[in-house]
Design an enzyme around this catalytic site. Structure first.
Site, PDB file in Angstrom:
ATOM      1  N   SER A  35       0.802  -1.221   0.000  1.00 35.60           N
ATOM      2  CA  SER A  35       0.000   0.000   0.000  1.00 35.60           C
ATOM      3  C   SER A  35       0.834   1.270   0.000  1.00 35.60           C
ATOM      4  CB  SER A  35      -0.929   0.017   1.217  1.00 35.60           C
ATOM      5  OG  SER A  35      -0.172  -0.087   2.400  1.00 35.60           O
ATOM      6  N   ASP A 325      -4.121   7.789   7.648  1.00 37.04           N
ATOM      7  CA  ASP A 325      -4.953   6.827   8.363  1.00 37.04           C
ATOM      8  C   ASP A 325      -4.053   6.085   9.348  1.00 37.04           C
ATOM      9  OD1 ASP A 325      -3.688   4.718   7.035  1.00 37.04           O
ATOM     10  OD2 ASP A 325      -5.362   4.320   5.680  1.00 37.04           O
ATOM     11  N   HIS A 328      -0.945   4.630   7.335  1.00 37.34           N
ATOM     12  CA  HIS A 328      -0.304   5.231   6.154  1.00 37.34           C
ATOM     13  C   HIS A 328      -0.046   6.727   6.318  1.00 37.34           C
ATOM     14  CE1 HIS A 328      -2.689   1.706   4.704  1.00 37.34           C
ATOM     15  NE2 HIS A 328      -1.533   1.426   4.154  1.00 37.34           N
TER      16      HIS A 328
END
Ligand code: NAG
Length: 350
Positions: A35, A325, A328
């Site tokens: 990610s 978040d 991240h």
């Protein structure tokens, strides 16, 4: 005679300049990982690990939630721009792009993946071996599109960037008993290093010569991990940071070994650890105000579907936060990390 001499000098100098530029230019950025560098591949596969909805992407061009796990761009987008290429690297599975876009940059990354296939199995995302299969398919498309000679030039000159490993530890080893009953943490690190080494060798045999092997961040400081550290006053989890440091040391060692083994390879280790930790320890130096919780929702555990537009607690100015978040970084943090790595490690590829 004098004029002739001067124009000869100018000619040789400009020829030298042209050779220098064309020899050092990077025609494309090719990305593998999780990610940290996914740009929307997970939107196209059946997984719950997605971010293609608001407020993700609210500071991206057009406010578009592309599937990047941030409010804006991810590090490889900034690296592509710094190399004089597009200001973002498109996802290979995104149907709005085609081979003419991918000729200058493409990411095969998939949120939730790792070196270990058992990690990608947890949330049914794209394993590393499959990313490599997509890369082979991409090479074939590129040859059809540009012809073999031009395509090979691009593959040879492209900067190949990898960024993964955090999920192998946090999503897999420390969450499920499978790997932890099989391996000690040191053995598991070595197992992953073996996979990383094979992966680099396969890239090399496919024609890649410029490769950046990405290291781990101080993963004990991710808000989600801090949230679980109740006994430790929600501070960073030192054990996880130590594993990241240890694993980074092994990745660095791997780049040294493979650089000797594979003729003509330019393999570098890009380490985000210290710049990341510096941001967390000295936030005001960078204009950050919040380090321990994230911008989205309560900032303590939400990511993916739990970080959505219905949450009234989401912060208004993400640039004051290191984390977007619970897992991240914000675009601003991504930008700082990318600039650091670009200037200190990747500048040699410019
Ligand atoms: C790629 O897409 C663009 C715009 O959508 C289109 O003009 C172009 O022909 C496409 N190229 C290929 C090789 O399919």
């Amino acid at each position: 005679m004098g004029n002739l001499h001067i124009s000869w000098l100018l000619l040789t100098q400009s020829l030298l300049l042209v050779t220098r530029i064309s020899a050092s230019v990077v025609p494309a950025v090719v990305v593998f990982g999780d990610s940290s560098v996914d740009a929307g591949n997970n939107n196209q596969i059946p997984t719950i690990l997605r971010s293609n909805f608001e407020p993700y992407g609210r500071d991206f061009s057009g406010g578009k939630p592309t599937g990047r796990f941030s409010n804006g761009r991810v590090p490889t987008d900034f690296i592509s721009q710094a190399l004089g290429l597009k200001p973002f690297v498109p996802a290979y599975l995104d149907p709005s792009y085609n081979i003419s876009d991918f000729a200058t940059g493409v990411t095969f990354a998939s949120a939730g993946t790792g070196y270990d296939t058992a990690t990608s199995d947890v949330l049914s995302v794209i394993p590393l071996w499959k990313q490599l299969e997509y890369y082979k398919e991409y090479q074939n498309k590129l040859r059809l599109y540009l012809g073999g000679i031009k395509a090979n030039e691009i593959i040879n000159g492209a900067l190949h960037v990898t960024s993964m490993g955090t999920n192998d530890f946090l999503e897999n080893y420390y969450t499920y008993p499978g790997r932890s009953s099989q391996y000690s943490i040191q053995q598991y690190q070595d197992f992953l290093i073996g996979i990383a080494g094979n992966f680099i060798k396969q890239l090399y045999h496919l024609g890649a010569r410029k490769i950046s092997l990405g290291g781990l961040p101080p993963m004990g400081c991710l808000p989600l991990e801090r949230t679980t550290n109740v006994m430790g006053g929600n501070d960073c989890i030192a054990d996880y940071n130590n594993v990241a440091l240890e694993f980074n040391g092994k990745l660095k060692g791997l780049t040294t070994t493979l650089s000797k083994e594979l003729p003509g390879i330019k393999l570098v280790f890009s380490n985000p650890y210290y710049i990341f930790l510096h941001m967390i320890r000295r936030p005001s130096f960078y204009g950050f105000e919040v380090t321990s919780v994230a911008c989205c929702a309560t900032g303590t555990f939400e990511m993916g579907y739990a970080c959505n537009r219905n949450n009234m607690f989401t912060c208004t100015d993400a640039s004051k936060y290191i984390f977007w978040d619970s897992f991240h970084p914000t675009e601003k943090a991504n930008h700082i990390i990318s600039d650091y790595v670009m200037n200190n490690v990747l500048a040699q590829f410019r």
